[in-house]
Write a protein that holds these residues in place. Structure first.
Motif, PDB file in Angstrom:
ATOM      1  N   UNK A 159       0.930  -1.297  -0.184  1.00 49.03           N
ATOM      2  CA  UNK A 159       0.152  -0.131   0.339  1.00 49.03           C
ATOM      3  C   UNK A 159       0.956   1.000  -0.225  1.00 49.03           C
ATOM      4  N   UNK A 160       0.536   1.939  -0.893  1.00 46.27           N
ATOM      5  CA  UNK A 160       1.282   2.818  -1.263  1.00 46.27           C
ATOM      6  C   UNK A 160       0.611   4.569  -0.068  1.00 46.27           C
ATOM      7  N   UNK A 161       1.396   5.189   0.817  1.00 47.06           N
ATOM      8  CA  UNK A 161       1.299   6.164   1.876  1.00 47.06           C
ATOM      9  C   UNK A 161       1.742   7.374   1.072  1.00 47.06           C
ATOM     10  N   UNK A 162       0.586   8.503   0.669  1.00 44.33           N
ATOM     11  CA  UNK A 162       1.399   9.285   0.581  1.00 44.33           C
ATOM     12  C   UNK A 162       0.742  11.013   0.885  1.00 44.33           C
ATOM     13  N   UNK A 163       1.330  12.085   1.736  1.00 44.59           N
ATOM     14  CA  UNK A 163       0.768  13.278   2.541  1.00 44.59           C
ATOM     15  C   UNK A 163       1.832  14.486   1.775  1.00 44.59           C
ATOM     16  N   UNK A 164       0.587  15.740   2.196  1.00 41.76           N
ATOM     17  CA  UNK A 164       1.408  16.608   1.272  1.00 41.76           C
ATOM     18  C   UNK A 164       1.394  17.526   2.027  1.00 41.76           C
ATOM     19  N   UNK A 165       2.516  17.722   2.406  1.00 42.29           N
ATOM     20  CA  UNK A 165       2.885  18.703   4.130  1.00 42.29           C
ATOM     21  C   UNK A 165       4.122  19.583   3.775  1.00 42.29           C
ATOM     22  N   UNK A 166       4.110  20.887   3.118  1.00 42.56           N
ATOM     23  CA  UNK A 166       5.392  21.574   2.081  1.00 42.56           C
ATOM     24  C   UNK A 166       6.079  22.055   3.706  1.00 42.56           C
ATOM     25  N   UNK A 167       5.208  22.287   4.751  1.00 38.39           N
ATOM     26  CA  UNK A 167       5.307  23.356   5.872  1.00 38.39           C
ATOM     27  C   UNK A 167       6.201  22.175   6.752  1.00 38.39           C
ATOM     28  N   UNK A 168       6.623  21.149   6.664  1.00 35.64           N
ATOM     29  CA  UNK A 168       7.316  20.649   7.373  1.00 35.64           C
ATOM     30  C   UNK A 168       8.193  20.064   6.742  1.00 35.64           C
ATOM     31  N   UNK A 169       9.352  20.201   7.395  1.00 33.03           N
ATOM     32  CA  UNK A 169      11.193  18.649   6.537  1.00 33.03           C
ATOM     33  C   UNK A 169      10.834  17.775   7.212  1.00 33.03           C
ATOM     34  N   UNK A 170      10.035  16.721   8.331  1.00 29.50           N
ATOM     35  CA  UNK A 170      10.049  15.404   8.369  1.00 29.50           C
ATOM     36  C   UNK A 170       8.907  14.858   8.739  1.00 29.50           C
ATOM     37  N   UNK A 171       8.061  13.424   8.387  1.00 30.88           N
ATOM     38  CA  UNK A 171       7.013  13.034   8.547  1.00 30.88           C
ATOM     39  C   UNK A 171       7.398  11.664   9.041  1.00 30.88           C
ATOM     40  N   UNK A 172       7.019  11.281   9.816  1.00 27.34           N
ATOM     41  CA  UNK A 172       6.532   9.459  10.379  1.00 27.34           C
ATOM     42  C   UNK A 172       5.563   9.141   9.779  1.00 27.34           C
ATOM     43  N   UNK A 173       5.597   8.373   9.465  1.00 29.12           N
ATOM     44  CA  UNK A 173       4.013   7.439   9.383  1.00 29.12           C
ATOM     45  C   UNK A 173       4.227   6.286  10.497  1.00 29.12           C
ATOM     46  N   UNK A 174       3.224   6.091  11.293  1.00 27.72           N
ATOM     47  CA  UNK A 174       3.565   5.353  12.241  1.00 27.72           C
ATOM     48  C   UNK A 174       1.469   4.077  11.669  1.00 27.72           C
ATOM     49  N   UNK A 175       2.452   2.249  11.718  1.00 20.23           N
ATOM     50  CA  UNK A 175       1.533   1.666  11.519  1.00 20.23           C
ATOM     51  C   UNK A 175       1.491   1.436  13.181  1.00 20.23           C
ATOM     52  N   UNK A 176      -0.604   0.952  13.207  1.00 20.36           N
ATOM     53  CA  UNK A 176      -0.414   0.431  14.477  1.00 20.36           C
ATOM     54  C   UNK A 176      -0.339  -0.525  14.981  1.00 20.36           C
ATOM     55  N   UNK A 177       0.452  -1.261  16.164  1.00 16.39           N
ATOM     56  CA  UNK A 177       1.573  -2.624  16.005  1.00 16.39           C
ATOM     57  C   UNK A 177       2.787  -2.514  15.348  1.00 16.39           C
ATOM     58  N   UNK A 178       3.335  -1.845  14.628  1.00 16.66           N
ATOM     59  CA  UNK A 178       3.836  -2.265  13.716  1.00 16.66           C
ATOM     60  C   UNK A 178       5.203  -1.488  14.009  1.00 16.66           C
ATOM     61  N   UNK A 179       4.746  -0.039  14.300  1.00 12.12           N
ATOM     62  CA  UNK A 179       6.107   0.769  15.060  1.00 12.12           C
ATOM     63  C   UNK A 179       6.059   2.029  13.930  1.00 12.12           C
ATOM     64  N   UNK A 180       7.213   3.081  14.157  1.00 15.82           N
ATOM     65  CA  UNK A 180       6.863   4.564  12.913  1.00 15.82           C
ATOM     66  C   UNK A 180       8.365   4.357  11.798  1.00 15.82           C
TER      67      UNK A 180
END
Length: 573
Positions: free
Chosen positions: A12-33
């Motif tokens: 599964x591909x995840x994408x997020x448009x967040x030009x105001x920040x420099x770093x983003x983590x994705x957290x998968x519940x039960x599997x970590x960041x």
């Protein structure tokens, strides 16, 4: 890049448009960041094999975690976890459905929550189909804070409200409607986000124009193609993935700059298969005829409602002041060419309003005597059934259902409900207090609510009982409302609907200060005429042409309109 998740069996591909920040983590519940990869345009991406039902959220370096702004499903509310959805999990039972022509629309506006969620709406469909309803219009369903809301406080516009049911239950509702020959429309809000749960300001400040204000906050930056794309993609999700038959765009006069609205409509149309009949409707205070019938099929016609309301109640507060004088003349103009205001000065707005609409198809106007705004924006949420004389109320319904405009019925009207439709929310404590006080202060200038004690009678939007009071209950007067609606809609289906293409107005005029007549030549060259008398005395009226009386109200005609009655005539080609 595209907004939201892209489910695939392998990853599964995840994408997020967040030009105001420099770093983003994705957290998968039960599997970590996991760290997401950023490109130069501010898009963050990540791919991982995930089963449907996997919960995820995004996290920033300062510890803030939030759901996907384009989440397809939520768990735990608008501050909770987004959920991966398999778009192929639902098996469609009516895959060959391609829609219905717009002229056949008889719209029923409904609030899913008050009807028991998506499943509750689905259970009501056969009954509504038998009545003659051909299109269900759901008030906004994008996820909102809490479990009770009109829907205009939505912040996760891609996720069907958790309180109403699952994506699969929504698809089952639409599928069932199609099986009954009914269209399903969706009200969408593209002019603002709600006050609780919108994280776009934090991660993409350019999504809004801070210096340009609307009644709900900073204007959305529709002049940015990427921002506009967020809403185009959302519209196409509802139309293509969920197979809605059309959209109603809320308060488009707040979508700026002005050319962005036309581009939005055109982009939505271009994203739908040409073999489908998909309809786009707008609510537009500005009465801009140039938007009709392309790229938008129709507009909610508030002018028609306001004329009817003033004639039946004599109320002239707030925007009803625009209809205080010449009310019947204004109603006749609505019947002739849709809008009452076509460039004239509006006393309420203190500016000219509208543009000439003589060349617009009659089916580009949706007329009604109720909608959620016109009831719910009243302090006590009264329907016309509570405010008007019963016969005058039914005469107004008759005029609405039999004129060549597209008619709309508000939930509960089909059984004469006298239940209020109140403004309700389910906000956190601090916001609930602000909303309650703000709601009551809105009416401080009205004579009935000038004192604090009077305003305390206005129901608290956050009280659950306010929601419960708004569930429509059938009228207990003994009047057969079902037969009344079935008769009128059968008459419309037989003599009006098939011939609306090419219909044009012959004449429309006031007969008195509380009565009107209008005649139209339909597409098959037949003539259709209505005369409505909302007054208390018989009104002399003799049709000038050789027309045959065809009205469910009376069996014969003696040359005068009875009080509080609408009659219909026709002449076959």
């Amino acid at each position: 890049m595209r907004f939201g998740p892209s489910f695939q069996a392998d990853a599964t591909g995840f994408s997020l448009w967040a030009p105001s920040v420099e770093a983003v983590d994705i957290e998968l519940q039960g599997r970590g960041r996991f760290a997401m990869v950023r490109n130069d345009e501010g898009w963050f991406s990540f791919r991982e094999r995930c089963e449907a039902g996997t919960k995820y959220r995004f996290c920033l370096e300062d510890g803030l975690c939030f759901p996907d702004p384009a989440s397809w499903r939520q768990s735990g509310g608008v501050h909770g976890w987004s959920v991966v959805v398999d778009p192929d999990a639902y098996r469609w039972q009516n895959p060959g459905w391609r829609g219905r022509p717009w002229r056949e629309a008889v719209v029923y506006e409904a609030h899913a929550g008050l009807m028991g969620g998506f499943e509750g709406v689905r259970r009501r469909l056969p009954e509504l189909a038998r009545l003659g309803i051909t299109a269900i219009e759901l008030m906004p369903i994008g996820d909102f804070p809490g479990s009770r809301n009109w829907g205009y406080d939505g912040v996760l516009l891609y996720a069907p409200a958790e309180a109403y049911g699952t994506p699969e239950e929504l698809k089952a509702l639409i599928d069932a409607a199609h099986g009954l020959g009914m269209m399903v429309l969706l009200d969408v809000v593209y002019n603002h986000f709600g006050p609780d749960g919108n994280y776009l300001n934090r991660i993409a400040s350019g999504f809004f124009h801070a210096e340009d204000h609307t009644p709900w906050g900073s204007a959305i930056a529709f002049d940015d193609p990427l921002v506009a794309g967020f809403f185009v993609q959302n519209a196409l999700l509802w139309l293509n993935e969920y197979r809605f038959d059309g959209l109603r765009l809320d308060a488009v006069h707040a979508i700026r700059p002005a050319p962005a609205l036309r581009r939005l409509g055109q982009a939505i149309r271009s994203g739908v298969s040409s073999d489908r009949q998909v309809h786009l409707v707008i609510e537009n205070e500005n009465n801009e005829a140039a938007l009709l019938p392309e790229p938008f099929d129709a507009q909610w016609n508030d002018d028609f409602h306001h004329c009817i309301h003033v004639l039946l109640t004599n109320e002239t507060d707030a925007y009803y002041a625009d209809y205080e004088t010449g009310t019947a003349d204004k109603l006749a103009r609505c019947l002739a060419s849709g809008f009452a205001y076509q460039g004239e000065h509006s006393p309420n707005l203190q500016r000219p309003r509208g543009s000439p609409a003589d060349d617009i198809p009659l089916t580009s106007f949706i007329s009604f005597i109720h909608n959620h705004d016109q009831i719910g924006n009243r302090a006590l949420g009264e329907r016309l059934a509570q405010l008007a004389a019963p016969d005058a109320f039914r005469a107004a319904i008759t005029l609405t259902l039999l004129c060549p405009h597209i008619p709309m019925i508000f939930m509960g009207d089909e059984f004469g409900s006298r239940s209020p439709f109140l403004f309700f929310t389910d906000h956190n404590a601090a916001l609930a207090e602000a909303v309650r006080d703000g709601r009551r202060n809105e009416f401080r200038h009205f004579p009935a609510f000038q004192s604090e004690q009077d305003r305390s009678r206005i129901p608290d939007p956050n009280d659950e009982d306010t929601f419960r009071q708004s569930i429509p209950k059938p009228d207990n007067s003994g009047f057969d409302w079902s037969s009344f609606y079935r008769t009128l809609l059968s008459l419309r289906s037989r003599f009006v609907t098939p011939y609306l293409d090419g219909a044009r107005t012959i004449e429309a005029r006031a007969l008195s200060d509380c009565s009107v007549m209008a005649a139209w030549r339909l597409g098959n060259a037949s003539e259709w005429m209505l005369a409505a008398n909302f007054g208390l005395v018989h009104l002399p009226f003799q049709p000038e042409r050789d027309l045959h009386l065809l009205s469910p109200s009376v069996s014969s005609y003696g040359g005068s309109l009875p009080p509080q009655t609408t009659l219909a005539w026709m002449k076959l080609p």
